[in-house]
Scaffold this active site. Structure first.
Site, PDB file in Angstrom:
ATOM      1  N   LYS A  88       4.368   1.081  10.328  1.00 34.96           N
ATOM      2  CA  LYS A  88       4.471   2.317   9.559  1.00 34.96           C
ATOM      3  C   LYS A  88       4.088   3.517  10.411  1.00 34.96           C
ATOM      4  O   LYS A  88       4.675   4.589  10.262  1.00 34.96           O
ATOM      5  CB  LYS A  88       3.554   2.254   8.334  1.00 34.96           C
ATOM      6  CG  LYS A  88       4.116   1.420   7.194  1.00 34.96           C
ATOM      7  CD  LYS A  88       3.206   1.528   5.991  1.00 34.96           C
ATOM      8  CE  LYS A  88       3.435   0.364   5.039  1.00 34.96           C
ATOM      9  NZ  LYS A  88       2.303   0.145   4.157  1.00 34.96           N
ATOM     10  N   GLU A 141       0.865  -1.171   0.000  1.00 30.41           N
ATOM     11  CA  GLU A 141       0.000   0.000   0.000  1.00 30.41           C
ATOM     12  C   GLU A 141       0.905   1.226   0.000  1.00 30.41           C
ATOM     13  O   GLU A 141       1.798   1.324   0.848  1.00 30.41           O
ATOM     14  CB  GLU A 141      -0.889   0.004   1.254  1.00 30.41           C
ATOM     15  CG  GLU A 141      -1.849   1.169   1.201  1.00 30.41           C
ATOM     16  CD  GLU A 141      -2.759   1.311   2.415  1.00 30.41           C
ATOM     17  OE1 GLU A 141      -2.740   0.421   3.291  1.00 30.41           O
ATOM     18  OE2 GLU A 141      -3.464   2.324   2.458  1.00 30.41           O
ATOM     19  N   ARG A 170       5.302 -12.984   9.484  1.00 33.65           N
ATOM     20  CA  ARG A 170       6.005 -11.752   9.141  1.00 33.65           C
ATOM     21  C   ARG A 170       7.355 -11.701   9.847  1.00 33.65           C
ATOM     22  O   ARG A 170       7.603 -12.430  10.806  1.00 33.65           O
ATOM     23  CB  ARG A 170       5.163 -10.532   9.520  1.00 33.65           C
ATOM     24  CG  ARG A 170       4.901 -10.380  11.026  1.00 33.65           C
ATOM     25  CD  ARG A 170       4.246  -9.030  11.349  1.00 33.65           C
ATOM     26  NE  ARG A 170       3.183  -8.689  10.437  1.00 33.65           N
ATOM     27  CZ  ARG A 170       3.151  -7.560   9.704  1.00 33.65           C
ATOM     28  NH1 ARG A 170       4.111  -6.676   9.793  1.00 33.65           N
ATOM     29  NH2 ARG A 170       2.155  -7.326   8.905  1.00 33.65           N
TER      30      ARG A 170
HETATM   31  P1  ATP Z   1      -0.123  -1.605   6.868  1.00 33.16           P
HETATM   32  O1  ATP Z   1      -0.261  -1.627   8.329  1.00 33.16           O
HETATM   33  O2  ATP Z   1      -0.132  -0.236   6.284  1.00 33.16           O
HETATM   34  O3  ATP Z   1      -0.981  -2.597   6.116  1.00 33.16           O
HETATM   35  P2  ATP Z   1       2.021  -3.259   5.981  1.00 33.16           P
HETATM   36  O4  ATP Z   1       3.395  -3.279   6.544  1.00 33.16           O
HETATM   37  O5  ATP Z   1       1.198  -4.478   5.987  1.00 33.16           O
HETATM   38  O6  ATP Z   1       1.344  -2.073   6.692  1.00 33.16           O
HETATM   39  P3  ATP Z   1       1.713  -3.202   3.125  1.00 33.16           P
HETATM   40  O7  ATP Z   1       2.090  -2.138   2.196  1.00 33.16           O
HETATM   41  O8  ATP Z   1       0.313  -3.637   3.180  1.00 33.16           O
HETATM   42  O9  ATP Z   1       2.159  -2.707   4.530  1.00 33.16           O
HETATM   43  O10 ATP Z   1       2.667  -4.457   2.904  1.00 33.16           O
HETATM   44  C1  ATP Z   1       2.938  -4.993   1.637  1.00 33.16           C
HETATM   45  C2  ATP Z   1       3.252  -6.452   1.769  1.00 33.16           C
HETATM   46  O11 ATP Z   1       4.372  -6.640   2.635  1.00 33.16           O
HETATM   47  C3  ATP Z   1       2.104  -7.221   2.367  1.00 33.16           C
HETATM   48  O12 ATP Z   1       1.922  -8.403   1.631  1.00 33.16           O
HETATM   49  C4  ATP Z   1       2.539  -7.520   3.771  1.00 33.16           C
HETATM   50  O13 ATP Z   1       2.001  -8.719   4.214  1.00 33.16           O
HETATM   51  C5  ATP Z   1       4.064  -7.592   3.633  1.00 33.16           C
HETATM   52  N1  ATP Z   1       4.714  -7.246   4.889  1.00 33.16           N
HETATM   53  C6  ATP Z   1       4.530  -6.138   5.629  1.00 33.16           C
HETATM   54  N2  ATP Z   1       5.253  -6.187   6.765  1.00 33.16           N
HETATM   55  C7  ATP Z   1       5.935  -7.349   6.735  1.00 33.16           C
HETATM   56  C8  ATP Z   1       6.859  -7.995   7.619  1.00 33.16           C
HETATM   57  N3  ATP Z   1       7.223  -7.440   8.767  1.00 33.16           N
HETATM   58  N4  ATP Z   1       7.339  -9.208   7.263  1.00 33.16           N
HETATM   59  C9  ATP Z   1       6.973  -9.771   6.103  1.00 33.16           C
HETATM   60  N5  ATP Z   1       6.122  -9.226   5.226  1.00 33.16           N
HETATM   61  C10 ATP Z   1       5.588  -8.032   5.530  1.00 33.16           C
END
Ligand code: ATP
Ligand code: MG
Length: 556
Positions: free
Chosen positions: A272, A36, A262
Site C-alpha cells: 500500500k 484495514e 499471500r
Molecule cells: P497493511 O500493510 O496495511 O497491513 P495489507 O495488504 O495487509 O496491508 P489489510 O487491509 O490488512 O492490508 O488486508 C486485508 C486482508 O487481505 C488481510 O487478511 C491480508 O492478509 C489480506 N491480504 C493483503 N495482501 C494480500 C495478498 N497479497 N495476498 C493475499 N491476501 C492479502
C-alpha cells in the site's frame, strides 16, 4: 454471482473446514475479510476475499466484512466506501454482516481492564525506543521493564486516565505481561494500547487510546463467532499471541487462526505504501488508473470480476510463498473476454486506402459475425466504400519474406469484403506513404475469389466515410521488470516508459460510437477493449485496451 460449474480445486483450508464440519466441531462456518481502511483494495486482497467469501459460500456458512480500523491516523471514510464497492464488484455480499473493530472498542477496553485485574497487563512508561531496547533479539532474551511490577490499583488508575485523555500521545502504553524471555518475540510483553489523540473515521473522538491490531483482531473474531480466521503467512508468528488472548480472556467463542501464502504477482507492486507513492507522485493518474493493480484500476481497465475470480481459483491456496506470473491473470482475462466480447473492426493507426476501380459514392454493406465461434450471436452490417482505412503496419512497400498483408503487386483479402491488389502509393513531401492505391476484384464479394485462387493474407479495415474517430489508450504493464520491489532496489527505476500509449485518432466501425462502458469488445486482430467509464463522452468514446490477444511479453 456467476453460477459457472468450474470444478473447485481442493486446498488445505477446504480440507480443514470440511473436517471441522464432518466431525461436528462446527455446525456452520463463519469467516471474515478484515481490511484495514487505509488504502484501496488490490488484486492480492481479491485472493483473500475469494478464499474467505468462497469458503463460506461453498460450505453454506457466512462471511463477514470487518473493517480492522484500529489506526485512525491512516484511515478514511473514502477507503471504507471504496472497499465495500470493490467487494461487491468482485461478486460477494456480506449481507447484514458488516462490522467494525472500532465497534468493539468498549468491550476490548473492558477486557484490557480484566487483564490488568488478573495481573496480566501493566502500564508502561518507557518510551517506544526504550521498549525496543529492552526487547532482546532472536538469540537473546529481553529485559523486564522497571514498570512491569506496578500494582493492579496503580495500573487501573493509569489506564483509566489514559482513556480519559490525561496524557499526551506516546507518554504511556498498556502492555501484556507474558514473558520477556519467550523465544517468540511477539510474546515479550506486547503493546496492547497506545495513546492517540486523533479522531476516528467511524467512532469520532470517543477515544484517546487505541488498541493494537493484535489485541483487536482475535477478540473481534471471538465476538463475531468467527470459526476460521484466515490470514496471510506473516501472521504465523502472531498465532501464539492470538491464542494467548483467547486463553486469558472470557471470550464468548474460540476462533482459530490459519495462514496461507499471500499473492505475489510479477511486474507489479502491491504494498500500500508504494501504491500511495505512485498516486501521490502522479506517476499514475489515480487509484483507478487502469495500470494499477488496485481493484478499482483493473475494473476501470475492463477486467471482469469473473476473470479475477477465475484467476483466484486457478492460483489455488497453499502455505508456501511463491510468485505468480502476471500473464496468468492476463490469460484469465482473455479466456473470459473471448467468450463474452462481441467482435468489432477498429483501425488503431490508420493508413488511407483508395480503391480506384470502386464506383465513387457507392456503399455496400457486409455481414460481419458478432462472434465467429458462436453464430447464435448474429451478424451486424458493416459499410464498405471506395476509401477505407487499414492499419499502417498491414502495409509494407518492401516486405520481408513471409509478409502476407498488403504490399505492391500482391493480393490481400479485406475481412468480410473483397480481394484487393495494391497498385501504388501516394507520398508526402518527405517521401512517407500517406495513401495506398488499390484495385478490387468485383467477383470476390464476401472475400473469396471466383476462380478459387488462394489469398494468404486477410486484414481488417473500416470505411473512411462511415467510421468514427476515437482516442484509444494502449495499456501495458506498469513495470518492465518481473520483480520491481525485489530487496533494496528502488522499484521506480523499473517503471515501464511504454506503459501507456495514447492513439488520438483511431478509426472505429460506426457501431462503436454508442458503446457503453459495460460492453467489452474484441477489436479483431488487436485485443480486448472497452469504453473508458470516466473519460468517454456521449458520441465520443475513449477506449482502453484491456489486454492484448496474445501474450506479447512471452516473445520479448
Ligand atoms: P497493511 O500493510 O496495511 O497491513 P495489507 O495488504 O495487509 O496491508 P489489510 O487491509 O490488512 O492490508 O488486508 C486485508 C486482508 O487481505 C488481510 O487478511 C491480508 O492478509 C489480506 N491480504 C493483503 N495482501 C494480500 C495478498 N497479497 N495476498 C493475499 N491476501 C492479502
Ligand atoms: Mg494487514
Amino acid at each position: 454471482m456467476s453460477t459457472e460449474a468450474a470444478p473447485i480445486a481442493n486446498n488445505f483450508l477446504r480440507t480443514i473446514v470440511d473436517d471441522d464440519l464432518k466431525s461436528g466441531k462446527h455446525a456452520t462456518i463463519v469467516t471474515r475479510f478484515p481490511p484495514e481502511p487505509n488504502g484501496y483494495l488490490h488484486i492480492g486482497h481479491a485472493k483473500s476475499i475469494c478464499i474467505n467469501f468462497g469458503l463460506a459460500q461453498d460450505f453454506g456458512g457466512r462471511c463477514h466484512l470487518r473493517f480492522d480500523d484500529t489506526n485512525p491516523v491512516k484511515e478514511e471514510q473514502e477507503y471504507i466506501d471504496s472497499i465495500k464497492e470493490s467487494v461487491h464488484w468482485l461478486g460477494f455480499d456480506w449481507g447484514e454482516h458488516l462490522y467494525y473493530a472500532s465497534d468493539y472498542f468498549e468491550q476490548l477496553y473492558q477486557w484490557a481492564l480484566h487483564l490488568i485485574r488478573e495481573g496480566k497487563a501493566y502500564v508502561e512508561d518507557l518510551s517506544a525506543e526504550e521498549i525496543r531496547n529492552h526487547r532482546g533479539t532472536l538469540t537473546e532474551p529481553g529485559r523486564e521493564s522497571p514498570f512491569r511490577n506496578r500494582t493492579v490499583e496503580e495500573n487501573l488508575d493509569l489506564f483509566q486516565r489514559m482513556r480519559a485523555g490525561e496524557f499526551p500521545d506516546g507518554a504511556r502504553v498498556l502492555r501484556a505481561k507474558i514473558d520477556m524471555a519467550a523465544p517468540n518475540l511477539n510474546l515479550r510483553d506486547p503493546v496492547l494500547y497506545r495513546i492517540l489523540h486523533a479522531p476516528h473515521p467511524h467512532v469520532g473522538d470517543a477515544w484517546k487510546i487505541y488498541p493494537m491490531y493484535d489485541f483487536a483482531h482475535g477478540q473481534s473474531d471471538a465476538i463475531e463467532g468467527i470459526t476460521h480466521s484466515i490470514c496471510t503467512l506473516e501472521f504465523d508468528a502472531h498465532r501464539p499471541l492470538y491464542d494467548w488472548f483467547l486463553d486469558n480472556l472470557p471470550v464468548p467463542n474460540r476462533p482459530r487462526q490459519y495462514e496461507f501464502a499471500r499473492l505475489n504477482l510479477t511486474y507489479t507492486v502491491m504494498s500500500k505504501r508504494k501504491l500511495h507513492e505512485l498516486v501521490n507522485s502522479k506517476t499514475v493518474s489515480g487509484w483507478d488508473d487502469p495500470r494499477m493493480p488496485t481493484l478499482m484500476g483493473i475494473r476501470r481497465r475492463g477486467y471482469t470480476p469473473e476473470a479475477v475470480r477465475a484467476f483466484c481459483a486457478r492460483i489455488g491456496v497453499s502455505r508456501s510463498d511463491s510468485w505468480i506470473d502476471v500473464s496468468v491473470l492476463e490469460e484469465c482475462v482473455r479466456e473470459d473476454l473471448n467468450e463474452r466480447a462481441p467482435r468489432a473492426l477498429a483501425v488503431l493507426r490508420p493508413l488511407k486506402v483508395v480503391i480506384a476501380n470502386y464506383p465513387e459514392g457507392q456503399v455496400e454493406e457486409f455481414e460481419a459475425a458478432n462472434h465467429p465461434q458462436n453464430p447464435d450471436r448474429g451478424n451486424r452490417a458493416v459499410p464498405f466504400s471506395r476509401e477505407i482505412f487499414i492499419e499502417q503496419d498491414d502495409f509494407m512497400e518492401t516486405p520481408p519474406k513471409g509478409f502476407f498483408r498488403m504490399t505492391p503487386g500482391t493480393e490481400v483479402r479485406l475481412r468480410y469484403a473483397y480481394i484487393v491488389r495494391c497498385t501504388g502509393v501516394v507520398r508526402d513531401e518527405t517521401g512517407a506513404v500517406v495513401e495506398v492505391r488499390c484495385e478490387y476484384d468485383p467477383a470476390s464479394r464476401g472475400g473469396s475469389a471466383a476462380d478459387g485462387r488462394k489469398i494468404k493474407g486477410t486484414i481488417h479495415w473500416v470505411s473512411a466515410a462511415h467510421c468514427v474517430e476515437a482516442e484509444v489508450r494502449l495499456f501495458d504493464r506498469l513495470f518492465s521488470d518481473p520483480n520491481p520491489d525485489r530487496g533494496g532496489a528502488d522499484y521506480k527505476q523499473f517503471l515501464n516508459p511504454q506503459s501507456v500509449e495514447v492513439l488520438p485518432a483511431a478509426k472505429l466501425e460506426a457501431s462503436l460510437v454508442e458503446a457503453d462502458s459495460e460492453t467489452r469488445y474484441q477489436f479483431e486482430r488487436q485485443g480486448y477493449f472497452r469504453a473508458d467509464p470516466v473519460d468517454s463522452k456521449p458520441g465520443r468514446p475513449v477506449f482502453n485496451r484491456i489486454v492484448t490477444l496474445k501474450d506479447t511479453w512471452a516473445r520479448r
